[in-house]
Design a protein around this motif. Structure first.
Motif, PDB file in Angstrom:
ATOM      1  N   GLY A   9       0.825  -1.214   0.000  1.00 25.77           N
ATOM      2  CA  GLY A   9       0.000   0.000   0.000  1.00 25.77           C
ATOM      3  C   GLY A   9       0.849   1.249   0.000  1.00 25.77           C
ATOM      4  O   GLY A   9       1.867   1.322   0.694  1.00 25.77           O
ATOM      5  N   THR A  12      -2.347   7.206   1.875  1.00 29.22           N
ATOM      6  CA  THR A  12      -2.035   8.249   2.862  1.00 29.22           C
ATOM      7  C   THR A  12      -0.891   7.808   3.772  1.00 29.22           C
ATOM      8  O   THR A  12       0.114   8.522   3.914  1.00 29.22           O
ATOM      9  N   GLY A  81      -8.269  -2.601   5.872  1.00 23.91           N
ATOM     10  CA  GLY A  81      -9.342  -3.577   5.691  1.00 23.91           C
ATOM     11  C   GLY A  81      -8.897  -4.977   6.086  1.00 23.91           C
ATOM     12  O   GLY A  81      -7.765  -5.185   6.530  1.00 23.91           O
ATOM     13  N   GLY A 301      -3.649  10.891   9.908  1.00 18.23           N
ATOM     14  CA  GLY A 301      -2.933  11.740   8.958  1.00 18.23           C
ATOM     15  C   GLY A 301      -1.663  11.060   8.488  1.00 18.23           C
ATOM     16  O   GLY A 301      -1.147  10.137   9.130  1.00 18.23           O
ATOM     17  N   THR A 305       0.745   9.298  11.334  1.00 12.83           N
ATOM     18  CA  THR A 305       0.614   7.836  11.371  1.00 12.83           C
ATOM     19  C   THR A 305       1.936   7.182  10.954  1.00 12.83           C
ATOM     20  O   THR A 305       2.361   6.173  11.543  1.00 12.83           O
TER      21      THR A 305
HETATM   22  N1  LIG Z   1      -5.170   7.483   7.101  1.00 11.39           N
HETATM   23  C1  LIG Z   1      -4.893   7.609   8.376  1.00 11.39           C
HETATM   24  O1  LIG Z   1      -4.764   8.712   8.902  1.00 11.39           O
HETATM   25  C2  LIG Z   1      -4.696   6.390   9.227  1.00 11.39           C
HETATM   26  C3  LIG Z   1      -4.424   6.528  10.595  1.00 11.39           C
HETATM   27  C4  LIG Z   1      -4.187   5.383  11.373  1.00 11.39           C
HETATM   28  C5  LIG Z   1      -4.265   4.131  10.783  1.00 11.39           C
HETATM   29  N2  LIG Z   1      -4.573   4.041   9.453  1.00 11.39           N
HETATM   30  C6  LIG Z   1      -4.630   2.714   8.858  1.00 11.39           C
HETATM   31  O2  LIG Z   1      -3.628   2.623   7.855  1.00 11.39           O
HETATM   32  C7  LIG Z   1      -4.056   1.770   6.810  1.00 11.39           C
HETATM   33  C8  LIG Z   1      -3.939   2.497   5.478  1.00 11.39           C
HETATM   34  O3  LIG Z   1      -4.752   3.631   5.483  1.00 11.39           O
HETATM   35  P1  LIG Z   1      -4.633   4.748   4.339  1.00 11.39           P
HETATM   36  O4  LIG Z   1      -5.453   5.881   4.801  1.00 11.39           O
HETATM   37  O5  LIG Z   1      -3.212   4.964   3.985  1.00 11.39           O
HETATM   38  O6  LIG Z   1      -5.371   4.011   3.125  1.00 11.39           O
HETATM   39  P2  LIG Z   1      -5.387   4.469   1.582  1.00 11.39           P
HETATM   40  O7  LIG Z   1      -4.974   5.883   1.451  1.00 11.39           O
HETATM   41  O8  LIG Z   1      -6.691   4.057   1.048  1.00 11.39           O
HETATM   42  O9  LIG Z   1      -4.232   3.579   0.922  1.00 11.39           O
HETATM   43  C9  LIG Z   1      -4.383   2.200   0.714  1.00 11.39           C
HETATM   44  C10 LIG Z   1      -3.267   1.737  -0.201  1.00 11.39           C
HETATM   45  O10 LIG Z   1      -3.368   0.326  -0.325  1.00 11.39           O
HETATM   46  C11 LIG Z   1      -3.391  -0.046  -1.718  1.00 11.39           C
HETATM   47  N3  LIG Z   1      -4.306  -1.190  -1.853  1.00 11.39           N
HETATM   48  C12 LIG Z   1      -5.576  -1.288  -1.422  1.00 11.39           C
HETATM   49  N4  LIG Z   1      -6.079  -2.510  -1.725  1.00 11.39           N
HETATM   50  C13 LIG Z   1      -5.100  -3.173  -2.353  1.00 11.39           C
HETATM   51  C14 LIG Z   1      -4.991  -4.466  -2.923  1.00 11.39           C
HETATM   52  N5  LIG Z   1      -6.012  -5.322  -2.910  1.00 11.39           N
HETATM   53  N6  LIG Z   1      -3.816  -4.821  -3.494  1.00 11.39           N
HETATM   54  C15 LIG Z   1      -2.789  -3.968  -3.523  1.00 11.39           C
HETATM   55  N7  LIG Z   1      -2.821  -2.729  -3.011  1.00 11.39           N
HETATM   56  C16 LIG Z   1      -3.963  -2.336  -2.432  1.00 11.39           C
HETATM   57  C17 LIG Z   1      -3.917   1.162  -2.460  1.00 11.39           C
HETATM   58  O11 LIG Z   1      -3.428   1.124  -3.787  1.00 11.39           O
HETATM   59  P3  LIG Z   1      -3.859   2.211  -4.893  1.00 11.39           P
HETATM   60  O12 LIG Z   1      -3.335   3.515  -4.364  1.00 11.39           O
HETATM   61  O13 LIG Z   1      -3.202   1.798  -6.144  1.00 11.39           O
HETATM   62  O14 LIG Z   1      -5.347   2.196  -4.914  1.00 11.39           O
HETATM   63  C18 LIG Z   1      -3.337   2.304  -1.614  1.00 11.39           C
HETATM   64  O15 LIG Z   1      -2.047   2.614  -2.070  1.00 11.39           O
HETATM   65  C19 LIG Z   1      -5.476   1.337   7.187  1.00 11.39           C
HETATM   66  O16 LIG Z   1      -5.414   0.114   7.866  1.00 11.39           O
HETATM   67  C20 LIG Z   1      -5.931   2.424   8.138  1.00 11.39           C
HETATM   68  O17 LIG Z   1      -6.903   1.980   9.062  1.00 11.39           O
HETATM   69  C21 LIG Z   1      -4.784   5.115   8.666  1.00 11.39           C
END
Ligand SMILES: NC(=O)c1ccc[n+]([C@@H]2O[C@H](COP(=O)([O-])OP(=O)(O)OC[C@H]3O[C@@H](n4cnc5c(N)ncnc54)[C@H](OP(=O)(O)O)[C@@H]3O)[C@@H](O)[C@H]2O)c1
Length: 449
Positions: A9, A12, A81, A301, A305
């Motif tokens: 991934g 963010t 997820g 963020g 994070t």
């Molecule tokens: N955002 C926050 O502030 C935050 C804070 C604490 C914890 N978290 C946790 O951190 C994790 C990531 O959050 P995020 O906000 O960074 O999510 P995000 O922005 O949606 O990024 C998800 C990444 O995973 C990739 N991805 C998703 N499904 C995939 C698959 N089946 N195969 C390969 N790659 C896949 C996506 O690829 P593409 O870009 O090519 O679509 C994207 O690069 C989550 O578990 C979330 O709960 C997030």
């Protein structure tokens, strides 16, 4: 020496991890004796701009490029997820790779399976970023505070709902309007269920409670109520009562029995949690030796994070260097009883709509009296259509008595509806933190010599 890492991934959090690993490369090398190299990053769309500097062919859409590469010693999961994140992590563990993840949903629902697999494979799984973003919570609970019996956890651990209730308090707008604005600004998901119905906070609470209370708790152990029922009227009455409404995650252990709940509450303005606004998170922890502690900071963020994720990466690298593992015994913990009659004994706020005519308030007061519920304060406002709104704050009461009173109120002919019932946080029993700390500071300290 290089340590080869694979990143799952690059959204963010993943992009933040790339950036922070690059910025701190020298320090990491000094601290761990190894230079972290991100060899491959798995994404869905390799053509999408990532907003961070990436070398050559680093992006891939083939999981095996990370998971089946024997040179990759550490996998960082930021996909989110349950699936495919769960399968990817289990595959990495089975291949002898250490894992760092930010995935709260996965650790809340499948933490035991993952930690057991890690123990069997003699690898580390760290997940500091899963709760509280940048705020160190898991490591202090697992490490610095393990000499304590933790009796209380109480916190604001969902930024989206805290943003919504903060905006409702600031603007006086209703829940639906603020939610729509939060979605437009990207602060709330298009499907906000997990946040506004309290599930996200409940999942994080299961992670924190399992560690703090040395047990394994499941999502089903948590009584969950979100913020959908909070109206602009509740927010306005809370203000009149010198309170703000917050979605709190609460865990307590009394005589070996746990009580776990996520619920909106009235928090007095003098309570330290009242000042935690917008996307900030905070957690109180009470330990028998440490006393009261408060953790506060950015709960989400990109860089906040990433701060927690890269902190975990550094710890894995240090453990690799020393040849030690912390995952051992992580799930071999006693199961504790979880109370089913959730709902704390304490003060409650009750808002009801009744006929605005003589004698109605006496009937309402009579119901409270009969149920053994004494009233601490009352607000009454005339509404349109001959109705009035009555808001009662009770003295401390057991939940059974309160429920009996609310049920009987709803049956009164003059009462159109019991609109809302919310707990009111105490300053002394539950939230004396700042006062206690100030008292401790003022008290003469016994000499050790
Ligand atoms: N955002 C926050 O502030 C935050 C804070 C604490 C914890 N978290 C946790 O951190 C994790 C990531 O959050 P995020 O906000 O960074 O999510 P995000 O922005 O949606 O990024 C998800 C990444 O995973 C990739 N991805 C998703 N499904 C995939 C698959 N089946 N195969 C390969 N790659 C896949 C996506 O690829 P593409 O870009 O090519 O679509 C994207 O690069 C989550 O578990 C979330 O709960 C997030």
């Amino acid at each position: 020496m290089d340590v080869v890492m694979g990143l799952l991934g690059c959204g963010t959090v993943g992009a933040g991890v790339v950036e922070l690993t690059r910025r701190r490369a020298e320090r990491i090398e000094e601290m761990t004796g190894t230079r972290p190299v991100i060899k491959k990053i798995l994404v869905r769309d390799t053509t999408k701009p990532r907003g961070v500097r990436l070398h050559g062919e680093v992006l891939t859409d083939r999981p095996e490029d990370v998971l089946d590469d024997p040179t990759v010693g550490l996998v960082i999961e930021t996909i989110g997820g349950i699936e495919p994140a769960r399968s990817f992590i289990l595959r990495a563990i089975a291949a002898g790779k250490h894992v760092v993840t930010a995935n709260k949903d996965l650790m809340a629902l499948h933490g035991e399976e993952i930690l057991d697999a890690a123990e069997s494979a003699h690898v580390e799984v760290f997940y500091e970023a899963a709760v509280g973003g940048a705020i160190p919570l898991i490591r202090p609970l697992k490490g610095c505070l393990t000499s304590n019996e933790i009796t209380d956890l109480k916190g604001i651990i969902n930024g989206t709902t805290n943003y919504i209730v903060s905006k409702m308090t600031e603007t006086g707008a209703d829940f639906e309007a603020v939610l729509a604005e939060a979605q437009a600004l990207g602060y709330a998901e298009s499907d906000p269920t997990s946040d506004v119905d309290g599930l996200d906070a409940a999942r994080k609470l299961t992670i924190l409670a399992s560690i703090a209370f040395h047990t394994r708790v499941n999502l089903a152990d948590v009584s969950v109520r979100g913020i959908r029922s909070i109206t602009a009227a509740d927010v306005a009455y809370a203000k009149e009562l010198n309170c703000v409404i917050k979605l709190l995650a609460v865990g307590r252990e009394r005589d070996g029995v746990l009580q776990l709940e996520v619920r909106p509450s009235l928090v007095p303005l003098a309570h330290p949690l009242a000042a935690v606004s917008d996307a900030f998170n905070a957690l109180f922890v009470r330990g028998d030796a440490a006393g009261d502690l408060m953790f506060f900071g950015r709960g989400a963020g990109c860089m906040p994070t990433a701060s927690a994720v890269v902190g975990d990466v550094i710890e894995v690298l240090q453990n690799m260097r020393m040849g030690i593992s912390e995952t051992v015994g992580a799930t071999r913990l006693p199961r504790k009883v979880v109370a089913t009659n959730q709902g704390p004994e304490g003060r409650y706020y009750i808002r009801l709509t009744a006929k605005d005519r003589p004698g109605v308030f006496a009937q309402v007061a009579g119901v409270f009296g009969d149920a053994g519920v004494s009233m601490e304060s009352v607000l009454q406002r005339r509404l349109a259509d001959q109705d009035a709104q009555i808001v009662v704050v009770t003295h401390s009461v057991r939940q059974a008595e309160l429920t009996a009173a609310a049920d009987r109120l709803a049956l009164l002919e003059a009462v159109a509806a019991v609109d809302n019932v919310l707990p009111v946080e105490e300053m002394d029993a539950d939230g004396p933190v700042m006062d206690d700390i100030m008292d401790d500071l003022a008290a003469p300290t016994a000499s050790l010599s």
